[in-house]
Scaffold this active site. Structure first.
Site, mmCIF file in Angstrom:
data_model
loop_
_atom_site.group_PDB
_atom_site.id
_atom_site.type_symbol
_atom_site.label_atom_id
_atom_site.label_comp_id
_atom_site.label_asym_id
_atom_site.label_seq_id
_atom_site.Cartn_x
_atom_site.Cartn_y
_atom_site.Cartn_z
ATOM 1 N N GLY A 261 0.777 -1.221 0.000
ATOM 2 C CA GLY A 261 0.000 0.000 0.000
ATOM 3 C C GLY A 261 0.815 1.280 0.000
ATOM 4 O O GLY A 261 1.917 1.340 -0.559
ATOM 5 N N HIS A 262 0.266 2.301 0.663
ATOM 6 C CA HIS A 262 0.801 3.665 0.614
ATOM 7 C C HIS A 262 2.218 3.754 1.172
ATOM 8 O O HIS A 262 3.077 4.415 0.595
ATOM 9 C CB HIS A 262 -0.143 4.578 1.411
ATOM 10 C CG HIS A 262 0.187 6.024 1.365
ATOM 11 N ND1 HIS A 262 0.052 6.799 0.229
ATOM 12 C CD2 HIS A 262 0.639 6.869 2.336
ATOM 13 C CE1 HIS A 262 0.395 8.044 0.501
ATOM 14 N NE2 HIS A 262 0.756 8.116 1.762
ATOM 15 N N PHE A 263 2.453 3.106 2.294
ATOM 16 C CA PHE A 263 3.778 3.119 2.919
ATOM 17 C C PHE A 263 4.515 1.825 2.568
ATOM 18 O O PHE A 263 4.663 0.916 3.396
ATOM 19 C CB PHE A 263 3.659 3.320 4.435
ATOM 20 C CG PHE A 263 3.271 4.715 4.819
ATOM 21 C CD1 PHE A 263 4.149 5.773 4.658
ATOM 22 C CD2 PHE A 263 2.009 4.978 5.339
ATOM 23 C CE1 PHE A 263 3.792 7.074 5.002
ATOM 24 C CE2 PHE A 263 1.638 6.272 5.697
ATOM 25 C CZ PHE A 263 2.531 7.315 5.530
#
Length: 287
Positions: A261-263
């Site tokens: 995901g985002h991180f």
């Protein structure tokens, strides 16, 4: 070994992490929302044998100062200016630039102003193209078009603990892979006095980044910095289309879509470190 440092920039206390020998090639790491330089802690340890690494916290984030909104302009222009002055104060004028999320609009402002500073770009879920913005941005688009109590209310939800947890866990292979210290630390910073107001100013100002996209594209086309893109393809905010879009303007951009995901560093940190160890020596003057 990582050291933890403070420096006064434009009268503000700016915190930064530093690792690796100063005679090694430098990587400047610019963090995203709602994070801080803490997001780079493991990567810095992993790469410190081969690189000199510097990771600051912006005003309003992490261990840096959070001035009140009547005393500081919370805009991406100003965050970039502070970061530029920070780099100048440390005597850094030749480095690779790692950007993630908010780090992209901060870093690309600096890179387009000082192309001679940039040896290479490393982009991790840091957007510069309209197609990278997913439907999750609709509440922000509503705010940008008409700022009012009604349009601010949904965006204020991005300051809550549940949303901070979502930033870290959405799109991951397993939430059990993600250290809860991430969101506990970030939320403690978001909950500080003055911080909610500061973040709302940045949420509203984010619209100015879209206006800068053509300028950044021109920088990419003109200067062709070697670019490594390592992108969590399941990011609910910055879709993989945003990663592939860089190839329109950067002829030799290398894109890796990672199943997270985002991180992305939290699940794919070893893979990202491996890509950096291979990519940078092949593309920059190396010691």
């Amino acid at each position: 070994m990582t050291t933890y440092n403070n420096i006064s920039i434009d009268g503000l206390n700016i915190f930064y992490r530093e690792a690796g020998a100063k005679d090694k090639p430098t990587i400047v790491l610019l963090h995203g929302y709602p994070a801080s330089s803490h997001m780079y802690r493991d990567l810095m340890n992993e790469l410190s044998d081969q690189f000199h690494l510097i990771a600051p916290d912006y005003p309003g984030f992490g261990n840096s100062e959070t001035p009140a909104i009547d005393k500081f302009e919370y805009s991406f222009d100003r965050l970039a200016e502070i970061t530029e002055h920070f780099l100048q104060a440390l005597g850094l004028n030749r480095f690779s630039l790692y950007v993630q999320d908010y780090g992209a609009p901060v870093g690309f402002r600096i890179a387009s102003q000082h192309p001679d500073w940039i040896q290479a770009l490393i982009v991790q879920n840091g957007n510069a193209y309209e197609e990278g913005l997913t439907p999750a941005w609709q509440a922000f688009r509503d705010l940008w078009s008409d700022r009012s109590e009604a349009t601010e209310a949904p965006v204020r939800g991005f300051l809550t603990r549940d949303t901070t947890v979502f930033f870290y866990t959405a799109g991951t292979k397993s939430a059990q892979n993600i250290n809860p210290d991430n969101w506990n630390l970030d939320q403690s910073f978001l909950d500080r006095p003055e911080n909610a107001a500061a973040q709302m100013e940045l949420f509203y100002n984010y619209r100015a980044n879209l206006d800068r996209y053509p300028q950044w594209h021109e920088y990419f086309r003109t200067h062709q910095p070697p670019t490594l893109i390592v992108w969590g393809k399941n990011d609910p905010f910055f879709g993989p289309e945003g990663a592939n879009a860089f190839k329109r303007d950067l002829k030799n951009a290398e894109v890796h879509l990672l199943d997270t995901g985002h991180f992305a560093l939290d699940e794919e940190g070893e893979a990202i470190a491996s890509h950096i160890r291979r990519f940078l020596p092949a593309n920059i003057a190396f010691q």
